[in-house]
Design a protein around this motif. Structure first.
Motif, PDB file in Angstrom:
ATOM      1  N   THR A 254      -7.481   5.703   2.300  1.00 21.95           N
ATOM      2  CA  THR A 254      -8.153   6.509   1.270  1.00 21.95           C
ATOM      3  C   THR A 254      -7.824   5.960  -0.113  1.00 21.95           C
ATOM      4  O   THR A 254      -6.670   5.676  -0.426  1.00 21.95           O
ATOM      5  CB  THR A 254      -7.668   7.971   1.348  1.00 21.95           C
ATOM      6  OG1 THR A 254      -7.933   8.471   2.653  1.00 21.95           O
ATOM      7  CG2 THR A 254      -8.372   8.838   0.323  1.00 21.95           C
TER       8      THR A 254
ATOM      9  N   LYS B 150       1.350   5.941  -0.199  1.00 14.62           N
ATOM     10  CA  LYS B 150       0.568   4.715  -0.066  1.00 14.62           C
ATOM     11  C   LYS B 150       0.815   3.816  -1.267  1.00 14.62           C
ATOM     12  O   LYS B 150       1.318   4.258  -2.299  1.00 14.62           O
ATOM     13  CB  LYS B 150      -0.926   5.007   0.086  1.00 14.62           C
ATOM     14  CG  LYS B 150      -1.624   5.542  -1.143  1.00 14.62           C
ATOM     15  CD  LYS B 150      -3.135   5.495  -0.964  1.00 14.62           C
ATOM     16  CE  LYS B 150      -3.698   4.125  -1.222  1.00 14.62           C
ATOM     17  NZ  LYS B 150      -5.058   3.899  -0.903  1.00 14.62           N
TER      18      LYS B 150
ATOM     19  N   LYS C  22       2.584   0.192  -7.977  1.00 12.57           N
ATOM     20  CA  LYS C  22       1.412   1.020  -7.637  1.00 12.57           C
ATOM     21  C   LYS C  22       1.647   1.832  -6.359  1.00 12.57           C
ATOM     22  O   LYS C  22       0.732   2.129  -5.609  1.00 12.57           O
ATOM     23  CB  LYS C  22       0.142   0.177  -7.538  1.00 12.57           C
ATOM     24  CG  LYS C  22      -0.194  -0.521  -8.860  1.00 12.57           C
ATOM     25  CD  LYS C  22      -1.520  -1.199  -8.840  1.00 12.57           C
ATOM     26  CE  LYS C  22      -1.875  -1.803 -10.188  1.00 12.57           C
ATOM     27  NZ  LYS C  22      -0.942  -2.833 -10.652  1.00 12.57           N
TER      28      LYS C  22
ATOM     29  N   VAL D 166      -6.828   2.765  -9.994  1.00 14.04           N
ATOM     30  CA  VAL D 166      -7.681   3.043  -8.834  1.00 14.04           C
ATOM     31  C   VAL D 166      -7.257   2.132  -7.682  1.00 14.04           C
ATOM     32  O   VAL D 166      -6.962   0.958  -7.892  1.00 14.04           O
ATOM     33  CB  VAL D 166      -9.171   2.801  -9.192  1.00 14.04           C
ATOM     34  CG1 VAL D 166     -10.041   2.723  -7.952  1.00 14.04           C
ATOM     35  CG2 VAL D 166      -9.686   3.901 -10.117  1.00 14.04           C
ATOM     36  N   GLY D 167      -7.211   2.703  -6.497  1.00 14.80           N
ATOM     37  CA  GLY D 167      -6.903   1.844  -5.342  1.00 14.80           C
ATOM     38  C   GLY D 167      -6.430   2.630  -4.145  1.00 14.80           C
ATOM     39  O   GLY D 167      -6.144   3.802  -4.225  1.00 14.80           O
TER      40      GLY D 167
ATOM     41  N   MET E 138      -1.310   1.666  -3.851  1.00 10.94           N
ATOM     42  CA  MET E 138      -2.700   1.550  -4.290  1.00 10.94           C
ATOM     43  C   MET E 138      -3.070   0.081  -4.448  1.00 10.94           C
ATOM     44  O   MET E 138      -2.300  -0.718  -4.971  1.00 10.94           O
ATOM     45  CB  MET E 138      -2.894   2.286  -5.621  1.00 10.94           C
ATOM     46  CG  MET E 138      -2.718   3.787  -5.487  1.00 10.94           C
ATOM     47  SD  MET E 138      -2.678   4.635  -7.075  1.00 10.94           S
ATOM     48  CE  MET E 138      -4.371   4.427  -7.615  1.00 10.94           C
ATOM     49  N   HIS E 139      -4.264  -0.239  -3.975  1.00 12.74           N
ATOM     50  CA  HIS E 139      -4.737  -1.624  -4.102  1.00 12.74           C
ATOM     51  C   HIS E 139      -6.257  -1.619  -4.019  1.00 12.74           C
ATOM     52  O   HIS E 139      -6.821  -1.019  -3.108  1.00 12.74           O
ATOM     53  CB  HIS E 139      -4.160  -2.494  -2.978  1.00 12.74           C
ATOM     54  CG  HIS E 139      -4.771  -3.854  -2.921  1.00 12.74           C
ATOM     55  ND1 HIS E 139      -4.543  -4.795  -3.912  1.00 12.74           N
ATOM     56  CD2 HIS E 139      -5.605  -4.434  -2.031  1.00 12.74           C
ATOM     57  CE1 HIS E 139      -5.228  -5.891  -3.618  1.00 12.74           C
ATOM     58  NE2 HIS E 139      -5.871  -5.703  -2.475  1.00 12.74           N
TER      59      HIS E 139
END
Lengths: 160, 92
Positions: B70, B19, B8, A159-160, B21-22
């Motif tokens: 997002t 993107k 990620k 998730v992120g 993710m974080h």
């Protein structure tokens, strides 16, 4: 508390920072924090895989990490030049690091460690890859942190 | 779409970066409040997190171009993901 909550910082716990080289450890010490120094020891339980295929005509390569991808590549056009290989996918600045302990920490205090020095499995995939847990809650016992790692956590989602 | 679980980073099938993710709060999908089948809400930051399992590259590109922040959920076993992992992650 649910086991599923243990690896999160959603409860406003004090955050423990990690310094990953001599200069930042000493800087923290001078600022009043107590560095708890530990070896950085990669675990063989953390592993990712890759394979490299090369396009026969152009010489370009594609690096794949998913067994499912193999089925989509045309065997007449590509050649596997490195077969499936597992490796440790992290590189650290130095072979030691330190948790930076606030002077007023209490025995039994639950904290959130933002950047774990130790290797724990945070996510795993049914293709054999395992991913490092970045952060976790811990309890200070007076001399070290007892990492509140949930060994039953076996996740494949991000998730992120 | 392609996803590298080490860095990620999310890409389209054509390799276009979407993107990285974080989540500063290290939230998990199970911690989020279900809104509908495709999205959940984070009570910590009030954002919605989109499940990508039914999204095409085009849909995801549109979503991310409208709002680069997002939040997404990706499962390594979902059918529309190609996992790539050729990188070494260097610690900050």
């Amino acid at each position: 508390m649910l086991f599923g909550d243990r690896n999160n910082n959603d409860r406003g716990l004090r955050v423990i920072r990690t310094a990953r080289d001599k200069d930042s450890i000493n800087r923290a010490a001078r600022s009043g924090l107590r560095p708890l120094v530990k070896k950085v020891e990669p675990s063989d339980k953390i592993r990712s895989k890759f394979a490299v295929v090369q396009f026969k005509e152009t010489g370009e390569i594609e690096v794949i990490g998913d067994y499912r991808r193999s089925g989509y590549l045309d065997a007449d056009e590509t050649e596997t030049v490195i077969g499936w290989t597992f490796y440790y996918p992290h590189s650290f600045k130095s072979p030691f690091a330190a948790y930076l302990i606030p002077k007023d920490i209490k025995i039994g205090e639950r904290v959130f460690i933002e950047d774990l020095i130790e290797d724990y499995i945070g996510a795993s995939w049914n293709q054999g890859d395992t991913y490092r847990l970045e952060s976790c809650e811990a309890v200070w016992n007076g001399s070290d942190f007892e990492i509140q790692y949930d060994p039953r956590t076996s996740r494949s989602d991000f998730v992120g | 779409m392609k996803f590298d679980p080490i860095t990620k980073e999310v890409y389209t099938d054509n390799g276009e970066f979407l993107k990285a993710m974080h989540c500063p709060f290290k939230m998990r999908w199970d911690d989020l409040e279900p809104e509908n089948a495709q999205k959940r809400k984070c009570s910590t930051c009030d954002r919605f997190i989109l499940d990508t399992k039914d999204l095409t590259d085009e849909m995801l590109m549109k979503i991310v171009s409208q709002n680069a922040d997002t939040c997404l959920k990706i499962d390594l076993n979902q059918k529309n993901i190609k996992v790539i992992s050729s990188a070494i992650r260097r610690q900050k």
